[in-house]
Design an enzyme around this catalytic site. Sequence first.
Site, PDB file in Angstrom:
ATOM      1  N   ASP A  77      43.089  37.050  41.728  1.00 41.89           N
ATOM      2  CA  ASP A  77      43.033  37.432  40.229  1.00 41.89           C
ATOM      3  C   ASP A  77      44.353  37.499  39.610  1.00 41.89           C
ATOM      4  OD1 ASP A  77      40.110  38.048  40.709  1.00 41.89           O
ATOM      5  OD2 ASP A  77      40.660  39.678  41.598  1.00 41.89           O
TER       6      ASP A  77
ATOM      7  N   HIS B 144      45.271  41.824  49.584  1.00 40.51           N
ATOM      8  CA  HIS B 144      43.955  41.249  50.136  1.00 40.51           C
ATOM      9  C   HIS B 144      43.382  41.939  51.735  1.00 40.51           C
ATOM     10  CE1 HIS B 144      40.933  38.424  50.844  1.00 40.51           C
ATOM     11  NE2 HIS B 144      40.889  38.273  49.591  1.00 40.51           N
TER      12      HIS B 144
END
Length: 402
Positions: A339, A287
């Site tokens: 996700d 991320h």
Amino acid sequence: MIADVEVATLARAWGIAKPTHVLANVATTIAMKKPAAGLDGLIVGETAISTLDHGLHLRGFAIEDLVRQATYSEVAYLLLHGELPTHEQLADFRAILAEAAEVPPAILQLLEELPLHVAPMDALRTAISALAHFDEQPNETDDTASLGKAIRLLGQVPVLIAARQRLTRGLELIDSDPELSFAGNLLSLLTGRVPTARDERALDQSLICYADLEFNTSTFTARIVASTGSDLHSAVTAAVGALKGPLHGGANEDVLDVLLAVDSPARADKFVRDAIAKKRRLAGFGHRVYRDRPDPRAVVLKDICRELATTDEQHRLEEIAAAIEAAMWLHKQLRPNVDWPIARLYRMLGFDAELFTPLFVIARVAGWSAHVLEQQRDNRLIAPRANYTGPPPRTFVPLRER
Ligand code: CMC
């Protein structure tokens, strides 16, 4: 220090009247000498909607508290209005959303006629853009008009996704049920079945996790479009295009490929080592902001997935996921992002992978819209500069002499 005379020279060179603007430009120019690739770590604006400092907070509330104690409708209201709703405000909001869920027949026809190979995410982008033509205030950008459009879109997007899904399968469309919760209605629109409380709650929790995330790429896209004075449908259409990419929201559709490629926990370590050796990026890991700390959404959703898993296949997928997580940490020090668990959660709810990113859109419409409203309330055109790396000025040679 920059001397006054230098400021005056720069002001003349840049055709700028105000010295403060000169200094702002100087700072920008200095910063541009070493532009951060991908604007990594750059603060590019202000927002009162959400922050990734200390986990994730939406309007001051920790994401964990919202996921465990609120509903998506409350969170959407919070994002759009700035405060949690009272009972009465929530009832009104839900009634307005239910009323807004009407989609013009021409849009349903468009969704039916788009070629079958068009993916749900692409069909959704087209349909959101087309909805603008039927909106009662297509080009108005004042606060009331934009809020009205945001609420209409929030009601309509689930209908668009379900309609495309069912029309391409030759199934009858299902009417929205105003008595159901936001997630319950979404499940009913998609499946035609009365949702179980368990599925409804799990979907609702996933939507809360996806609702907003500060200045992520698609939100920034929406803000850039809004900053030009353009309308909310244009901003959201552009944001859908940004979200679709596999480095952003599109990653959730690729996560299943990763999980299913590893058919046993024992194979996870080698799979991860091979991927890293080939410099392959595994969807659901890494991320831009959550680098030195976990993505709080991934943490809370991992627990929810474990609570949800009931069948042998689901337990096995949880074990494979845990083994891949451990290997990614061991070999690359990368943590899972939102996700990673959400793909398992959506599989447990029976959704096809190609629906995962459209579901993300449903949730993020609230966040994007809140950001568009915030941008419009205190707008200045977003128009940055680039550090030029092309050839120096040169003499033009006419075509006949080349
Ligand atoms: N798998 C393998 N290696 C990775 C991954 C990954 N998922 N993510 C980053 N790396 C590696 C990268 O190759 C680089 O390695 P090296 O230093 O050896 O060259 C190192 O980690 C640092 O990566 P980076 O390029 O600085 O990371 P970034 O901040 O540019 O990328 C990211 C962030 C999300 C694009 C990236 O982690 C990625 O591609 N992840 C997979 C796609 C994904 O899951 N996206 C969803 C993000 S969260 C949901 C959302 O809001 O969109």
